[in-house]
Design a protein around this motif. Structure first.
Motif, short mmCIF file in Angstrom:
data_model
loop_
_atom_site.label_atom_id
_atom_site.label_comp_id
_atom_site.label_asym_id
_atom_site.label_seq_id
_atom_site.Cartn_x
_atom_site.Cartn_y
_atom_site.Cartn_z
N LEU A 243 -3.39 9.73 -84.02
CA LEU A 243 -1.84 10.09 -83.63
C LEU A 243 -1.42 9.08 -82.51
CD1 LEU A 243 -1.63 13.80 -84.40
CD2 LEU A 243 -0.33 11.76 -85.81
N LEU A 244 -2.18 9.27 -81.31
CA LEU A 244 -2.09 8.54 -79.94
C LEU A 244 -1.76 6.89 -80.40
CD1 LEU A 244 -1.89 9.01 -76.73
CD2 LEU A 244 -3.84 7.27 -77.46
N VAL A 245 -2.84 6.44 -81.29
CA VAL A 245 -2.62 5.24 -81.52
C VAL A 245 -1.47 4.61 -82.16
CG1 VAL A 245 -3.91 3.16 -82.92
CG2 VAL A 245 -5.20 4.64 -81.43
N LEU A 246 -1.21 5.37 -83.28
CA LEU A 246 0.22 5.15 -83.88
C LEU A 246 1.15 5.47 -83.00
CD1 LEU A 246 -0.41 6.99 -87.27
CD2 LEU A 246 -0.53 4.39 -87.03
N GLY A 247 1.54 6.29 -82.22
CA GLY A 247 2.26 6.51 -81.40
C GLY A 247 2.58 5.08 -80.23
N TRP A 248 1.32 4.79 -79.69
CA TRP A 248 1.34 3.57 -79.00
C TRP A 248 1.68 2.16 -79.53
CZ3 TRP A 248 -1.24 -1.32 -79.26
CH2 TRP A 248 -1.10 -1.96 -77.84
N ILE A 249 1.40 2.33 -81.01
CA ILE A 249 1.99 0.98 -81.67
C ILE A 249 3.47 1.23 -81.81
CG2 ILE A 249 2.10 0.04 -83.90
CD1 ILE A 249 -0.96 0.66 -84.35
N TRP A 250 3.86 2.34 -81.90
CA TRP A 250 5.63 2.55 -81.93
C TRP A 250 5.93 2.28 -80.72
CZ3 TRP A 250 8.25 4.09 -86.34
CH2 TRP A 250 9.56 4.44 -86.06
N ALA A 251 5.55 2.67 -79.84
CA ALA A 251 6.21 2.37 -78.34
C ALA A 251 5.91 0.83 -78.10
CB ALA A 251 5.54 3.21 -77.27
N ALA A 252 4.65 0.05 -78.30
CA ALA A 252 4.65 -1.30 -78.20
C ALA A 252 5.68 -1.85 -78.81
CB ALA A 252 3.39 -1.61 -78.36
N LEU A 253 6.18 -1.64 -79.85
CA LEU A 253 7.29 -2.31 -80.58
C LEU A 253 8.70 -2.00 -80.16
CD1 LEU A 253 6.03 -1.58 -84.50
CD2 LEU A 253 6.05 -3.74 -83.05
N GLY A 254 8.43 -1.14 -79.03
CA GLY A 254 9.91 -0.99 -78.33
C GLY A 254 10.74 0.27 -79.08
N LEU A 255 10.16 0.85 -79.90
CA LEU A 255 11.13 1.78 -80.82
C LEU A 255 10.93 3.18 -79.98
CD1 LEU A 255 9.42 1.17 -84.22
CD2 LEU A 255 11.82 0.66 -83.38
N PRO A 256 12.03 4.05 -80.00
CA PRO A 256 12.25 5.22 -79.14
C PRO A 256 11.35 6.37 -79.81
CG PRO A 256 14.25 5.06 -80.41
CD PRO A 256 13.20 3.72 -80.89
N GLY A 257 10.85 7.46 -79.02
CA GLY A 257 10.41 8.66 -79.15
C GLY A 257 9.08 9.05 -79.41
N ALA A 258 8.22 7.78 -79.03
CA ALA A 258 6.76 7.85 -78.74
C ALA A 258 6.31 8.44 -77.40
CB ALA A 258 6.15 6.68 -79.27
N ASP A 259 7.29 8.14 -76.49
CA ASP A 259 6.83 8.66 -75.21
C ASP A 259 6.30 9.81 -74.64
OD1 ASP A 259 9.50 9.15 -75.37
OD2 ASP A 259 10.19 8.38 -73.46
N ALA A 260 6.95 10.72 -75.52
CA ALA A 260 6.56 12.09 -75.20
C ALA A 260 5.16 12.57 -75.59
CB ALA A 260 7.67 13.09 -75.99
N PHE A 261 4.81 11.87 -76.78
CA PHE A 261 3.33 12.09 -77.16
C PHE A 261 2.48 11.63 -76.47
CE2 PHE A 261 -0.47 11.56 -79.91
CZ PHE A 261 -0.62 13.13 -80.16
N ILE A 262 2.63 10.32 -76.11
CA ILE A 262 1.94 9.32 -75.28
C ILE A 262 1.71 10.01 -73.87
CG2 ILE A 262 1.51 7.09 -74.10
CD1 ILE A 262 2.70 5.94 -76.74
N GLY A 263 2.91 10.38 -73.19
CA GLY A 263 2.90 11.22 -72.02
C GLY A 263 1.95 12.33 -71.73
#
Length: 97
Positions: free
Chosen positions: A29-49
């Protein structure tokens, strides 16, 4: 002829199996969220945080966030897996199942 009575088998969770499942699921889940954040898409920062410290919005998709977050997510997922397995097994004993 009488039928044999089949008693329900007690089910117990294997703690190590549930711990590793929790660890790897949280890691993915973190890796998928990181990919989401690396693409510049919003919404992954809360989980990665949850698994990183003091990162700005620009660094959520960084390699440092992936490394620190992966280690922490793996450990926390494993700990929660252990807790879930123990609670499940304890509830089975208490409830007599």
């Amino acid at each position: 002829m009488t039928e044999a009575k089949v008693l329900p088998r007690r089910t117990r969770l294997h703690v190590l199996r549930v711990a590793s499942t929790g660890a790897f699921a949280t890691l993915w889940l973190l890796v998928l969220g990181w990919i989401w954040a690396a693409l510049g898409l919003p919404g992954a920062d809360a989980f990665i945080g949850l698994f990183t410290t003091q990162l700005t919005d620009q660094s959520m998709g960084s390699v440092a966030a992936l490394g620190i977050g992966s280690l922490c997510a793996f450990i926390v997922g494993g700990i929660f897996g252990v807790l879930i397995a123990h609670c499940y097994n304890l509830a089975g004993r208490v409830l007599g199942e």
